[in-house]
Enzyme design. Structure first.
Site, PDB file in Angstrom:
ATOM      1  N   GLY A  87      56.032  87.463  75.578  1.00 27.19           N
ATOM      2  CA  GLY A  87      55.577  86.534  76.861  1.00 27.19           C
ATOM      3  C   GLY A  87      56.389  85.669  77.765  1.00 27.19           C
ATOM      4  O   GLY A  87      55.589  85.248  79.155  1.00 27.19           O
ATOM      5  N   CYS A  88      57.498  86.212  78.010  1.00 31.66           N
ATOM      6  CA  CYS A  88      58.355  85.802  78.615  1.00 31.66           C
ATOM      7  C   CYS A  88      58.809  87.346  79.659  1.00 31.66           C
ATOM      8  O   CYS A  88      59.172  88.330  79.553  1.00 31.66           O
ATOM      9  CB  CYS A  88      59.571  84.893  78.668  1.00 31.66           C
ATOM     10  SG  CYS A  88      58.855  82.639  77.702  1.00 31.66           S
ATOM     11  N   VAL A  89      59.258  86.624  80.938  1.00 34.23           N
ATOM     12  CA  VAL A  89      59.254  88.179  81.901  1.00 34.23           C
ATOM     13  C   VAL A  89      60.758  87.862  81.850  1.00 34.23           C
ATOM     14  O   VAL A  89      61.374  89.024  81.210  1.00 34.23           O
ATOM     15  CB  VAL A  89      59.320  87.395  83.209  1.00 34.23           C
ATOM     16  CG1 VAL A  89      59.557  88.757  84.006  1.00 34.23           C
ATOM     17  CG2 VAL A  89      57.209  88.078  83.809  1.00 34.23           C
TER      18      VAL A  89
END
Length: 149
Positions: A55-57
């Site tokens: 969920g983190c770029v």
């Protein structure tokens, strides 16, 4: 600007006080990046799929250690390939690391982080990634609590 907790990191209260002293967001960003530079280095073996936060770029790894002297107490180490995100990791560790699973689960992350007014100055992707990190920490606390009995 350098009050350290027993684990050698800056406390959230100190971060909040320092934020209030810094007038503009450019200075605050530099401060967040500096917090990230103070993170304990993440051992290479901890940079694995199990520790990667989804969920983190940016790439983010969080490793959780659970001490079980009675109630489970969690400590964290982590890293990111982005300087600002590494600083956000340091802020989360100031909030959560060294606390019991119950204490972690009672923290209102949005309210606590809201005291820093980060959401107003982070991109939507960074804000989503920050909440993904919070959810991972809460999930690890839930797991530690579930296996405590």
């Amino acid at each position: 600007m350098d009050t350290l907790t027993s684990s050698g990191s800056t406390s959230f209260e100190e971060i909040l006080a320092d934020f209030e002293l810094l007038d503009d967001w450019e200075d605050r960003y530099r401060y967040v990046i500096e917090l990230g530079r103070k993170l304990e280095p993440l051992p290479e073996e901890e940079r694995n799929a199990a520790n990667k936060v989804q969920g983190c770029v940016s790439q983010v790894w969080l490793s959780t250690k659970v001490e079980r002297n009675g109630v489970p107490r969690l400590t964290f180490i982590g890293d990111s390939d982005a300087h600002i995100v590494r600083g956000l990791v340091a802020i989360l560790f100031a909030i959560y690391s060294g606390k019991t699973a119950d204490e972690i689960l009672t923290v209102d992350a949005r309210q606590t982080l809201g005291e820093l007014h980060l959401n107003e100055h982070l991109t939507p992707q960074r804000s989503n990634g920050l909440m993904a990190m919070v959810n991972r920490i809460r999930s690890d606390a839930d797991a530690a609590k579930a296996t405590a009995g």
